[in-house]
Design a protein around this motif. Structure first.
Motif, mmCIF file in Angstrom:
data_model
loop_
_atom_site.group_PDB
_atom_site.id
_atom_site.type_symbol
_atom_site.label_atom_id
_atom_site.label_comp_id
_atom_site.label_asym_id
_atom_site.label_seq_id
_atom_site.Cartn_x
_atom_site.Cartn_y
_atom_site.Cartn_z
ATOM 1 N N LYS A 26 0.837 -1.206 0.000
ATOM 2 C CA LYS A 26 0.000 0.000 0.000
ATOM 3 C C LYS A 26 0.871 1.254 0.000
ATOM 4 O O LYS A 26 0.580 2.213 -0.709
ATOM 5 C CB LYS A 26 -0.937 0.009 1.202
ATOM 6 N N ARG A 30 0.931 4.035 -2.922
ATOM 7 C CA ARG A 30 0.667 5.440 -2.595
ATOM 8 C C ARG A 30 1.780 6.328 -3.107
ATOM 9 O O ARG A 30 1.544 7.415 -3.628
ATOM 10 C CB ARG A 30 0.521 5.602 -1.075
ATOM 11 N N PRO A 35 -2.426 9.191 -3.469
ATOM 12 C CA PRO A 35 -3.428 8.620 -2.557
ATOM 13 C C PRO A 35 -4.634 8.082 -3.337
ATOM 14 O O PRO A 35 -4.984 8.591 -4.395
ATOM 15 C CB PRO A 35 -3.834 9.799 -1.678
ATOM 16 N N GLN A 36 -5.244 7.041 -2.785
ATOM 17 C CA GLN A 36 -6.424 6.467 -3.409
ATOM 18 C C GLN A 36 -7.605 7.403 -3.197
ATOM 19 O O GLN A 36 -7.648 8.137 -2.214
ATOM 20 C CB GLN A 36 -6.747 5.114 -2.791
#
Length: 159
Positions: A26, A30, A35-36
Motif C-alpha cells: 500500500k 501510494r 493517494p487512493q
C-alpha cells in the motif's frame, strides 16, 4: 536453548507477515500513484470545494461587485445544502456511485449488442439466416416482417 524457544510467540506469524507485506505494498502504491480516492461522499465534497474555489477565483470585469457577491452567496448556499446531506448519509453516495456503474454497464451491453447487428453486412445476414431461427438468436420476435426502414434504420428495443 534455541533461538526459536527464546522468543515468546506473539499470535500468528503468517498473519503478521501478510499484514506487513500488505502495508508495504500500500505504501509503495501510494508513493507511485498518489493517494487512493476516498468515498463517494468525500469526492463530492472535494468537487464542491473545487468548483467553489474556481468560481470564486474568476474575477471578470464584466461582473460587477453586486454580481460577484451574488455568486459568492450562491456558492455558500450550495455548500450549506450539500454538507448536511453528506454528513448524514455518506453511504448513500457510495450506493449511487455503484448504481451508476451498473447502469453504465447495462447500457454498454445493450449498445454493443445493437452495434454488432448494425455492422453486419447484407451477405452476413443472408448467410446467418437459416430457415429456422437459432435458439440463441438475440433478435426480438416483434421485429418479424418489419425489416429495415427506407433510411436504413431499424427499431431498437432496450427492454
Amino acid at each position: 536453548m534455541s533461538e526459536a524457544t527464546d522468543r515468546p510467540v506473539d499470535g500468528d506469524a503468517w498473519a503478521d507477515a501478510c499484514a506487513e507485506d500488505l502495508a508495504a505494498e500500500k505504501a509503495r502504491r501510494r508513493a507511485e500513484y498518489g493517494p487512493q480516492p476516498g468515498s463517494a461522499a468525500e469526492e463530492l465534497r472535494k468537487l464542491v470545494d473545487a468548483v467553489a474555489d474556481k468560481v470564486s477565483s474568476l474575477q471578470s470585469p464584466l461582473l460587477g461587485v453586486a454580481a460577484q457577491g451574488a455568486v459568492q452567496q450562491a456558492i455558500r448556499q450550495a455548500k450549506s445544502v450539500v454538507e448536511p446531506v453528506i454528513e448524514r448519509n455518506p453511504q448513500v453516495f457510495d450506493h449511487l456511485a455503484a448504481a451508476g456503474s451498473e447502469l453504465l454497464a447495462a447500457y454498454r451491453s445493450a449498445v454493443e449488442g445493437q452495434e454488432s447487428r448494425w455492422t453486419r453486412t447484407a451477405a452476413d445476414r443472408a448467410e446467418a439466416a437459416p430457415t429456422e431461427k437459432a435458439a440463441d438468436d438475440p433478435s426480438d420476435p416483434r421485429d418479424e416482417g418489419r425489416g429495415e426502414g427506407p433510411s436504413g434504420t431499424e427499431r431498437i428495443d432496450l427492454d
